[in-house]
Design a protein around this motif. Structure first.
Motif, PDB file in Angstrom:
ATOM      1  N   UNK A  40     -58.810  27.363  44.393  1.00  0.00           N
ATOM      2  CA  UNK A  40     -58.146  26.435  45.293  1.00  0.00           C
ATOM      3  C   UNK A  40     -56.680  26.822  45.568  1.00  0.00           C
ATOM      4  N   UNK A  41     -56.362  27.602  45.019  1.00  0.00           N
ATOM      5  CA  UNK A  41     -54.806  27.722  45.466  1.00  0.00           C
ATOM      6  C   UNK A  41     -53.746  26.661  44.486  1.00  0.00           C
ATOM      7  N   UNK A  42     -54.130  26.219  43.368  1.00  0.00           N
ATOM      8  CA  UNK A  42     -53.378  25.605  42.577  1.00  0.00           C
ATOM      9  C   UNK A  42     -52.665  26.575  41.662  1.00  0.00           C
ATOM     10  N   UNK A  43     -51.123  26.398  41.489  1.00  0.00           N
ATOM     11  CA  UNK A  43     -50.279  27.015  40.583  1.00  0.00           C
ATOM     12  C   UNK A  43     -50.194  26.628  39.301  1.00  0.00           C
ATOM     13  N   UNK A  44     -49.972  27.261  38.226  1.00  0.00           N
ATOM     14  CA  UNK A  44     -49.680  26.714  36.839  1.00  0.00           C
ATOM     15  C   UNK A  44     -48.205  26.320  36.729  1.00  0.00           C
ATOM     16  N   UNK A  45     -47.814  25.033  35.950  1.00  0.00           N
ATOM     17  CA  UNK A  45     -46.613  24.730  35.493  1.00  0.00           C
ATOM     18  C   UNK A  45     -46.818  24.369  34.096  1.00  0.00           C
ATOM     19  N   UNK A  46     -45.617  24.094  33.462  1.00  0.00           N
ATOM     20  CA  UNK A  46     -45.615  23.599  32.146  1.00  0.00           C
ATOM     21  C   UNK A  46     -44.307  22.446  32.131  1.00  0.00           C
ATOM     22  N   UNK A  47     -44.521  21.141  31.602  1.00  0.00           N
ATOM     23  CA  UNK A  47     -43.572  20.359  31.430  1.00  0.00           C
ATOM     24  C   UNK A  47     -43.462  20.181  29.826  1.00  0.00           C
ATOM     25  N   UNK A  48     -42.200  19.696  29.315  1.00  0.00           N
ATOM     26  CA  UNK A  48     -42.108  19.251  27.727  1.00  0.00           C
ATOM     27  C   UNK A  48     -43.101  18.251  27.288  1.00  0.00           C
ATOM     28  N   UNK A  49     -43.154  18.259  26.063  1.00  0.00           N
ATOM     29  CA  UNK A  49     -44.047  16.998  25.408  1.00  0.00           C
ATOM     30  C   UNK A  49     -43.100  15.819  25.578  1.00  0.00           C
ATOM     31  N   UNK A  50     -41.895  16.106  25.154  1.00  0.00           N
ATOM     32  CA  UNK A  50     -40.969  15.078  25.174  1.00  0.00           C
ATOM     33  C   UNK A  50     -40.062  14.870  26.278  1.00  0.00           C
ATOM     34  N   UNK A  51     -39.879  13.565  26.691  1.00  0.00           N
ATOM     35  CA  UNK A  51     -38.978  13.169  27.802  1.00  0.00           C
ATOM     36  C   UNK A  51     -38.028  12.160  27.322  1.00  0.00           C
ATOM     37  N   UNK A  52     -36.940  12.077  28.163  1.00  0.00           N
ATOM     38  CA  UNK A  52     -35.911  10.995  28.060  1.00  0.00           C
ATOM     39  C   UNK A  52     -36.877   9.689  28.489  1.00  0.00           C
ATOM     40  N   UNK A  53     -36.506   8.581  27.568  1.00  0.00           N
ATOM     41  CA  UNK A  53     -37.351   7.369  27.632  1.00  0.00           C
ATOM     42  C   UNK A  53     -37.332   6.773  29.229  1.00  0.00           C
ATOM     43  N   UNK A  54     -36.201   7.055  29.706  1.00  0.00           N
ATOM     44  CA  UNK A  54     -36.100   6.312  31.083  1.00  0.00           C
ATOM     45  C   UNK A  54     -37.039   6.946  32.258  1.00  0.00           C
ATOM     46  N   UNK A  55     -37.479   8.406  31.982  1.00  0.00           N
ATOM     47  CA  UNK A  55     -38.270   9.040  32.779  1.00  0.00           C
ATOM     48  C   UNK A  55     -39.667   8.324  32.772  1.00  0.00           C
ATOM     49  N   UNK A  56     -40.107   8.037  31.643  1.00  0.00           N
ATOM     50  CA  UNK A  56     -41.490   7.390  31.580  1.00  0.00           C
ATOM     51  C   UNK A  56     -41.795   6.131  31.440  1.00  0.00           C
ATOM     52  N   UNK A  57     -40.918   5.403  30.967  1.00  0.00           N
ATOM     53  CA  UNK A  57     -40.810   3.725  30.693  1.00  0.00           C
ATOM     54  C   UNK A  57     -40.952   3.123  32.142  1.00  0.00           C
ATOM     55  N   UNK A  58     -41.985   2.205  31.949  1.00  0.00           N
ATOM     56  CA  UNK A  58     -42.200   1.447  33.233  1.00  0.00           C
ATOM     57  C   UNK A  58     -43.160   2.100  34.363  1.00  0.00           C
ATOM     58  N   UNK A  59     -43.283   3.357  34.150  1.00  0.00           N
ATOM     59  CA  UNK A  59     -44.318   4.009  35.180  1.00  0.00           C
ATOM     60  C   UNK A  59     -45.758   3.755  34.752  1.00  0.00           C
ATOM     61  N   UNK A  60     -46.288   3.593  33.626  1.00  0.00           N
ATOM     62  CA  UNK A  60     -47.699   3.312  33.260  1.00  0.00           C
ATOM     63  C   UNK A  60     -47.900   1.716  33.325  1.00  0.00           C
ATOM     64  N   UNK A  61     -49.098   1.357  32.931  1.00  0.00           N
ATOM     65  CA  UNK A  61     -49.453  -0.132  33.138  1.00  0.00           C
ATOM     66  C   UNK A  61     -48.627  -0.654  31.890  1.00  0.00           C
ATOM     67  N   UNK A  62     -48.655  -2.208  31.806  1.00  0.00           N
ATOM     68  CA  UNK A  62     -48.422  -2.766  30.538  1.00  0.00           C
ATOM     69  C   UNK A  62     -48.925  -2.436  29.428  1.00  0.00           C
TER      70      UNK A  62
END
Length: 439
Positions: A40-62
């Motif tokens: 379908x034309x999707x290209x692969x990428x990779x991101x780290x398993x570990x991120x700065x907390x402010x990147x992930x915190x508050x984006x998911x549900x409670x």
């Protein structure tokens, strides 16, 4: 007296090892899914398993916030193990915006971590296969996500599944119509329908809506398409007059179904269900959940939706996105239960068995030639009794065994045994043995 210095080998609850048979089955599935994404034309990428907390915190549900693996690293930085691959995608897009063409289509396969209660097909470390569009508001993108879900399950030979769809604007519009102000709490409540049933949901709704309206609210959110899509959408069209949110949600569903209606796919496998909410708070548009008809209690094996505001935490530029994620571990558990998981513990199709150690040099030369010809080949490393070597081949799943005894070694021919049928052919030339294995 027991040796107390020995460490007991064990794995953490919610984490698991994979033996070769299961690991290879997983690898085969990943290869098939990657092929579908790329088609379908999707290209692969990779991101780290570990991120700065402010990147992930508050984006998911409670609920997900409580499940984060959060800690200080050796540099004293506040870090979190990723709980999904969508929030890291938003960070990735914002960070490399000038290097990416929009719309950007990516897929990513990797492990994510949630400290939730472990259960069948649900672990604290699990593999997600994500595919997303970034940078387009077109409903055609939402329709294509459905096509990718459909093609992915079809390529795994799963033919009894249903892609359930809904729209967050429909749920928001229902809240507006009935005067429900705590929308996130309402979404979390109806997301529990499968777990606690209508009675349990009704009890929780008592704190969110007037008791005289609970029955009507339940009647609407439990509406599920059982007739042709055009008939169903006509039957609920009256709700467009309730407010603009409902009008938008219903019209975008109509638009999406108009795109996929002429495709060569079983239209009955894609249905509307007004109870689909998706627990993650960042969804804003069409949402998806995919269940296996014969294993509904295992939950969704592919979920996702549209998120229009995810990059706002990282950039002033607003970029729309839509995508879905295949939960590979849950899917593997389901395939195994359905008897659709075919596994071997070797990638080699052929095993070469020697009856004398002096034949091993010849065996490795033959194996080298077979590999160059496209036949993955393993050489049994010792001269053992033939029964032991054949048992080894049978247990690991080799399709063929080439046996080298004295006659074969002297004449440079082979005895070829088909491990599936048990048929055995003697005095074969290399080219004839190769020809049979390639048939």
């Amino acid at each position: 007296m027991a040796d107390t210095s020995l460490i007991v080998p064990r794995t953490l609850s919610g984490f698991r090892d994979r033996l070769p048979k299961e690991a290879m089955a997983k690898e085969k599935l990943l290869q098939k899914l990657s092929s579908v994404f790329e088609s379908f034309g999707f290209a692969p990428i990779e991101t780290p398993h570990l991120e700065y907390a402010d990147i992930l915190v508050k984006h998911g549900s409670d609920e997900i916030q409580k499940e984060l693996y959060r800690f200080k690293d050796h540099g004293g930085r506040d870090v979190v193990l990723r709980f999904d691959q969508t929030v890291p995608l938003a960070r990735f897009i914002s960070q490399y915006r000038n290097e990416l063409d929009l719309p950007f289509k990516r897929f990513a396969i990797g492990n994510v971590f949630r400290g939730e209660r472990a259960q069948r097909g649900r672990y604290r470390e699990f593999t997600q296969c994500d595919f997303d569009f970034i940078g387009s508001d077109s409903i055609a993108c939402d329709a294509e996500i459905i096509q990718v879900i459909y093609a992915s399950l079809a390529t795994l030979n799963i033919d009894e599944f249903t892609i359930w769809v809904n729209h967050r604007s429909i749920l928001n519009g229902i809240c507006k119509h009935f005067g429900i102000t705590e929308i996130e709490r309402f979404l979390r409540t109806i997301d529990k329908l499968e777990k606690i049933g209508q009675e349990g949901v009704a009890k929780e709704l008592e704190e969110l809506v007037d008791s005289s309206k609970i029955s009507e609210v339940l009647g609407i959110i439990t509406m599920r398409q059982t007739i042709a899509i055009d008939e169903f959408l006509d039957s609920v069209a009256y709700m467009k007059a309730w407010n603009d949110e409902l009008k938008k949600g219903l019209e975008e569903l109509e638009e999406m179904f108009s795109i996929i209606k002429d495709l060569e796919m079983d239209q009955s496998r894609c249905r509307v269900d007004f109870s689909i909410a998706r627990g993650l708070g960042y969804y804003t548009g069409i949402v998806y959940e995919t269940t296996l008809n014969r294993l509904k209690n295992i939950g969704s094996v592919c979920s996702g939706g549209r998120y229009d505001n995810l990059t706002k935490s990282f950039s002033k530029e607003s970029l729309s996105g839509v995508g879905a994620s295949i939960g590979l571990d849950r899917l593997l558990a389901a395939l195994e239960e359905l008897g659709l998981l075919q596994g071997r513990s070797t990638s080699a199709r052929a095993l070469i068995a020697c009856m004398d150690s002096s034949y091993l040099g010849f065996a490795h030369k033959v194996a080298e030639s077979l590999r160059r010809s496209g036949i993955y080949t393993e050489v049994y490393p010792e001269a053992q009794k033939l029964k032991k070597q054949l048992t080894y081949a049978n247990n690991k799943g080799h399709e063929y065994c080439l046996i080298i005894g004295e006659n074969e070694f002297l004449s440079h021919t082979f005895t070829l045994k088909n491990m599936t049928t048990g048929m055995q052919l003697e005095s074969l030339s290399f080219l004839r043995a190769l020809e049979i294995m390639k048939e």
